[in-house]
Motif scaffolding. Structure first.
Motif, short mmCIF file in Angstrom:
data_model
loop_
_atom_site.label_atom_id
_atom_site.label_comp_id
_atom_site.label_asym_id
_atom_site.label_seq_id
_atom_site.Cartn_x
_atom_site.Cartn_y
_atom_site.Cartn_z
N PHE A 115 0.84 -1.20 0.00
CA PHE A 115 0.00 0.00 0.00
C PHE A 115 0.87 1.25 0.00
CE2 PHE A 115 -2.26 3.27 2.52
CZ PHE A 115 -3.33 3.50 1.67
N SER A 116 1.85 1.26 0.89
CA SER A 116 2.76 2.40 0.97
C SER A 116 3.56 2.58 -0.32
CB SER A 116 3.73 2.18 2.15
OG SER A 116 4.63 3.23 2.25
N GLN A 117 4.02 1.48 -0.88
CA GLN A 117 4.80 1.55 -2.12
C GLN A 117 3.94 2.05 -3.28
OE1 GLN A 117 8.22 1.02 -2.19
NE2 GLN A 117 7.93 2.09 -4.13
N ALA A 118 2.68 1.65 -3.32
CA ALA A 118 1.78 2.11 -4.39
C ALA A 118 1.58 3.62 -4.32
CB ALA A 118 0.44 1.38 -4.30
N ILE A 119 1.44 4.15 -3.12
CA ILE A 119 1.30 5.59 -2.95
C ILE A 119 2.59 6.29 -3.41
CG2 ILE A 119 1.06 7.47 -1.27
CD1 ILE A 119 -0.75 5.54 0.35
N THR A 120 3.72 5.77 -2.96
CA THR A 120 5.01 6.35 -3.34
C THR A 120 5.19 6.34 -4.85
OG1 THR A 120 5.99 5.68 -1.24
CG2 THR A 120 7.51 6.16 -3.05
N ASN A 121 4.89 5.21 -5.48
CA ASN A 121 5.03 5.11 -6.93
C ASN A 121 4.13 6.11 -7.64
OD1 ASN A 121 6.88 3.05 -6.57
ND2 ASN A 121 5.41 1.42 -6.98
N PHE A 122 2.90 6.26 -7.17
CA PHE A 122 1.96 7.20 -7.78
C PHE A 122 2.48 8.63 -7.67
CE2 PHE A 122 -1.68 10.08 -7.51
CZ PHE A 122 -2.28 9.84 -8.74
N VAL A 123 2.92 8.99 -6.48
CA VAL A 123 3.42 10.35 -6.27
C VAL A 123 4.68 10.60 -7.11
CG1 VAL A 123 4.42 11.92 -4.54
CG2 VAL A 123 2.40 10.56 -3.97
N ASP A 124 5.58 9.64 -7.10
CA ASP A 124 6.83 9.79 -7.85
C ASP A 124 6.59 9.91 -9.36
OD1 ASP A 124 8.27 9.74 -5.51
OD2 ASP A 124 8.95 7.65 -5.76
N SER A 125 5.54 9.25 -9.85
CA SER A 125 5.27 9.27 -11.29
C SER A 125 4.60 10.56 -11.75
CB SER A 125 4.41 8.07 -11.69
OG SER A 125 3.10 8.21 -11.17
N SER A 126 4.13 11.35 -10.80
CA SER A 126 3.47 12.61 -11.15
C SER A 126 4.51 13.64 -11.60
CB SER A 126 2.71 13.16 -9.94
OG SER A 126 2.27 14.47 -10.20
N GLY A 127 4.13 14.41 -12.56
CA GLY A 127 5.01 15.47 -13.05
C GLY A 127 4.87 16.76 -12.28
N LEU A 128 4.09 16.76 -11.23
CA LEU A 128 3.89 17.98 -10.44
C LEU A 128 5.16 18.35 -9.68
CD1 LEU A 128 0.37 17.14 -8.97
CD2 LEU A 128 0.89 18.83 -10.75
N PRO A 129 5.30 19.63 -9.38
CA PRO A 129 6.45 20.05 -8.57
C PRO A 129 6.40 19.40 -7.17
CG PRO A 129 5.38 21.95 -9.57
CD PRO A 129 4.49 20.77 -9.82
N GLU A 130 7.56 19.20 -6.59
CA GLU A 130 7.65 18.53 -5.28
C GLU A 130 6.84 19.24 -4.21
OE1 GLU A 130 8.99 15.49 -4.82
OE2 GLU A 130 9.29 15.57 -6.99
N GLU A 131 6.82 20.57 -4.23
CA GLU A 131 6.07 21.30 -3.22
C GLU A 131 4.57 21.05 -3.35
OE1 GLU A 131 5.30 23.89 0.05
OE2 GLU A 131 6.94 22.60 -0.56
N VAL A 132 4.09 20.92 -4.56
CA VAL A 132 2.67 20.64 -4.78
C VAL A 132 2.35 19.24 -4.26
CG1 VAL A 132 0.88 20.32 -6.54
CG2 VAL A 132 2.52 22.20 -6.75
N LYS A 133 3.22 18.29 -4.53
CA LYS A 133 3.03 16.93 -4.02
C LYS A 133 3.00 16.93 -2.49
CE LYS A 133 5.75 14.82 -7.71
NZ LYS A 133 6.92 13.95 -7.96
N ARG A 134 3.93 17.66 -1.89
CA ARG A 134 4.00 17.73 -0.44
C ARG A 134 2.73 18.32 0.15
NH1 ARG A 134 4.25 20.94 3.48
NH2 ARG A 134 4.34 22.79 2.18
N MET A 135 2.26 19.41 -0.45
CA MET A 135 1.04 20.06 0.05
C MET A 135 -0.17 19.14 -0.09
SD MET A 135 1.74 24.03 -1.23
CE MET A 135 0.21 24.06 -2.06
#
Length: 73
Positions: free
Chosen positions: A9-29
């Motif tokens: 579950f944790s890895q799936a979330i990480t993979n989804f977030v990492d695959s996004s082209g959004l800026p890191e700050e947007v992902k963090r928020m």
């Protein structure tokens, strides 16, 4: 839930977030907002579980008291 399911579950979330082209700050928020909402849900669920447990304990005490009263008569 098994350790493997938790890790997947944790890895799936990480993979989804990492695959996004959004800026890191947007992902963090976004993740921070999700975490705040999830913390509220978990707290509400915990309070509900406590209320159920307390109600069951109260019922058991009442039933035990009724049994003791019946025995003393």
């Amino acid at each position: 839930m098994s350790n493997l399911e938790i890790r997947e579950f944790s890895q799936a979330i990480t993979n989804f977030v990492d695959s996004s082209g959004l800026p890191e700050e947007v992902k963090r928020m976004a993740l921070q907002d999700i975490l705040i909402k999830q913390e509220r849900r978990a707290e509400e669920e915990l309070l509900m579980e406590i209320a159920v447990r307390d109600a069951l304990e109260k019922k058991q005490k009442e039933e035990k008291g009724e049994e003791q009263n019946a025995e003393s008569v």
